[in-house]
Design a protein around this motif. Structure first.
Motif, PDB file in Angstrom:
ATOM      1  N   ARG A  86     -54.108  24.722 -24.272  1.00  0.00           N
ATOM      2  CA  ARG A  86     -53.240  24.249 -24.628  1.00  0.00           C
ATOM      3  C   ARG A  86     -52.385  23.694 -25.908  1.00  0.00           C
ATOM      4  O   ARG A  86     -51.752  22.942 -26.560  1.00  0.00           O
ATOM      5  CB  ARG A  86     -52.315  22.621 -23.912  1.00  0.00           C
ATOM      6  CG  ARG A  86     -51.655  23.450 -22.097  1.00  0.00           C
ATOM      7  CD  ARG A  86     -51.638  22.718 -21.040  1.00  0.00           C
ATOM      8  NE  ARG A  86     -51.924  21.831 -21.633  1.00  0.00           N
ATOM      9  CZ  ARG A  86     -52.624  21.188 -19.886  1.00  0.00           C
ATOM     10  NH1 ARG A  86     -52.620  22.597 -18.444  1.00  0.00           N
ATOM     11  NH2 ARG A  86     -53.531  20.158 -19.311  1.00  0.00           N
ATOM     12  N   ASP A  87     -53.677  23.352 -26.706  1.00  0.00           N
ATOM     13  CA  ASP A  87     -54.395  22.865 -27.733  1.00  0.00           C
ATOM     14  C   ASP A  87     -53.686  23.911 -28.666  1.00  0.00           C
ATOM     15  O   ASP A  87     -55.115  24.928 -29.165  1.00  0.00           O
ATOM     16  CB  ASP A  87     -55.284  21.982 -27.697  1.00  0.00           C
ATOM     17  CG  ASP A  87     -55.836  21.245 -29.382  1.00  0.00           C
ATOM     18  OD1 ASP A  87     -54.435  21.483 -29.730  1.00  0.00           O
ATOM     19  OD2 ASP A  87     -56.510  20.806 -29.106  1.00  0.00           O
ATOM     20  N   PRO A  88     -53.293  24.078 -29.474  1.00  0.00           N
ATOM     21  CA  PRO A  88     -53.201  25.022 -30.870  1.00  0.00           C
ATOM     22  C   PRO A  88     -54.473  25.157 -31.430  1.00  0.00           C
ATOM     23  O   PRO A  88     -54.326  26.330 -31.528  1.00  0.00           O
ATOM     24  CB  PRO A  88     -51.788  24.079 -31.687  1.00  0.00           C
ATOM     25  CG  PRO A  88     -50.502  23.370 -30.548  1.00  0.00           C
ATOM     26  CD  PRO A  88     -51.958  22.856 -29.691  1.00  0.00           C
ATOM     27  N   TRP A  89     -55.207  24.175 -32.006  1.00  0.00           N
ATOM     28  CA  TRP A  89     -55.931  24.010 -32.823  1.00  0.00           C
ATOM     29  C   TRP A  89     -57.111  24.481 -31.668  1.00  0.00           C
ATOM     30  O   TRP A  89     -58.035  25.046 -32.297  1.00  0.00           O
ATOM     31  CB  TRP A  89     -56.525  22.973 -33.282  1.00  0.00           C
ATOM     32  CG  TRP A  89     -55.401  22.374 -34.463  1.00  0.00           C
ATOM     33  CD1 TRP A  89     -54.776  21.057 -34.236  1.00  0.00           C
ATOM     34  CD2 TRP A  89     -55.418  22.688 -36.009  1.00  0.00           C
ATOM     35  NE1 TRP A  89     -54.046  21.071 -34.866  1.00  0.00           N
ATOM     36  CE2 TRP A  89     -54.022  22.278 -36.103  1.00  0.00           C
ATOM     37  CE3 TRP A  89     -56.021  23.883 -36.116  1.00  0.00           C
ATOM     38  CZ2 TRP A  89     -54.086  22.073 -37.831  1.00  0.00           C
ATOM     39  CZ3 TRP A  89     -55.681  24.231 -37.620  1.00  0.00           C
ATOM     40  CH2 TRP A  89     -55.035  23.385 -37.506  1.00  0.00           C
ATOM     41  N   GLY A  90     -57.317  24.480 -30.734  1.00  0.00           N
ATOM     42  CA  GLY A  90     -58.648  25.440 -29.531  1.00  0.00           C
ATOM     43  C   GLY A  90     -57.716  26.654 -29.673  1.00  0.00           C
ATOM     44  O   GLY A  90     -58.988  27.496 -29.428  1.00  0.00           O
TER      45      GLY A  90
END
Length: 286
Positions: A86-90
């Motif tokens: 759910r983390d865009p950076w992930g």
């Protein structure tokens, strides 16, 4: 059965330890250092002389760094599970590492050059760079009107330039497409005097009356509007983060105060109970 239950009990504890590890400052510094090292090795691979002397060493180093990045990514997925996706950076890190693992032989040889995208992981590792990128993405909706204004200006100016200078300078202004491209070069101020303005003034002495206003509007006004939107977005994000941090600190303070108040109330209740017991014992003795 007991071993399965024990594994279920140990998994959350291990996951919490891994989460503390991957979010620690020391771990992030190590990852940043590895990314910088990878950037250096990828740059050295562009030199034929360096590859001739140290090619095998650079390839082994590159492969080892890819395995280390993959292990770091696996640790983060294990620690955060669904929150990681759910983390865009992930997702960004996952795509970058996934591209690095893509086969680079045959028709897919071009993917080998995409290994340099691993350097972009600095954007997700370094907080200051991450904040700048987030501010730029947040500023995109506000840039829509400016892009529309610039497109309208280029279209109108391109039509005018084609009609004014098309016959005398067909290579520069013969068609609308050529005119727009020339005006874009004019906006960048790349060779605008020798390549564009002087040839136009040889046939049209008053050409400066067209070019100077266009340069002032496109280069010094519209581009500064872009910068203003980005700066405002950075300031807004900074204020929102400071407000969120202040609210979190206030919530922590309120929670601590509430806990202290609850402890004091419990202590007072216990004191009252003790007083009642003491009074009852005194009544029995009398």
């Amino acid at each position: 059965m007991q071993e399965a239950l024990l594994a279920q009990d140990l998994a959350p504890t291990l996951r919490a330890r891994v989460a503390r590890l991957v979010t620690s400052t020391r771990f992030q510094q190590i990852v940043t250092g590895l990314i910088l090292l990878n950037a250096v090795t990828l740059g050295l691979e562009t030199s034929a002389s360096v590859m001739e002397a140290y090619g095998p060493l650079l390839e082994v180093t590159d492969s080892a760094l890819l395995w280390l990045f993959s292990a770091e990514l696996a640790l983060r997925i294990f620690a955060f599970r669904g929150r990681f996706f759910r983390d865009p950076w992930g997702i960004f890190d996952l795509l970058v590492i996934g591209i690095a693992w893509a086969p680079s032989g045959g028709d897919l040889a071009v993917l080998r050059s995409l290994r340099v995208l691993r350097v972009l992981r600095l954007l997700s590792v370094v907080p200051s760079l991450r904040h700048v990128v987030e501010a730029m993405l947040a500023a995109l909706p506000g840039m829509g009107s400016i892009v529309l204004l610039m497109g309208l200006m280029f279209y109108v100016s391109g039509v005018m330039a084609t009609k004014l200078f098309g016959e005398s300078l067909p290579e520069r202004f013969g068609t609308l497409g050529n005119s727009v491209f020339t005006l874009f070069q004019l906006m960048t101020l790349e060779g605008w005097v020798e390549d564009i303005v002087k040839p136009a003034m040889e046939h049209h002495p008053g050409a400066l009356l067209f070019f100077i206003p266009f340069i002032v509007i496109s280069t010094f006004v519209v581009l500064n509007l872009f910068l203003g939107v980005i700066v405002e977005s950075i300031q807004t994000l900074r204020e929102s983060r400071e407000s969120a941090d202040a609210e979190a600190a206030q919530a922590a303070t309120d929670a601590a105060a509430s806990a202290a108040h609850a402890d004091s109330q419990m202590l007072m209740s216990e004191v009252r109970e003790l007083r009642k017991e003491i009074a009852a014992l005194r009544g029995e003795r009398s």
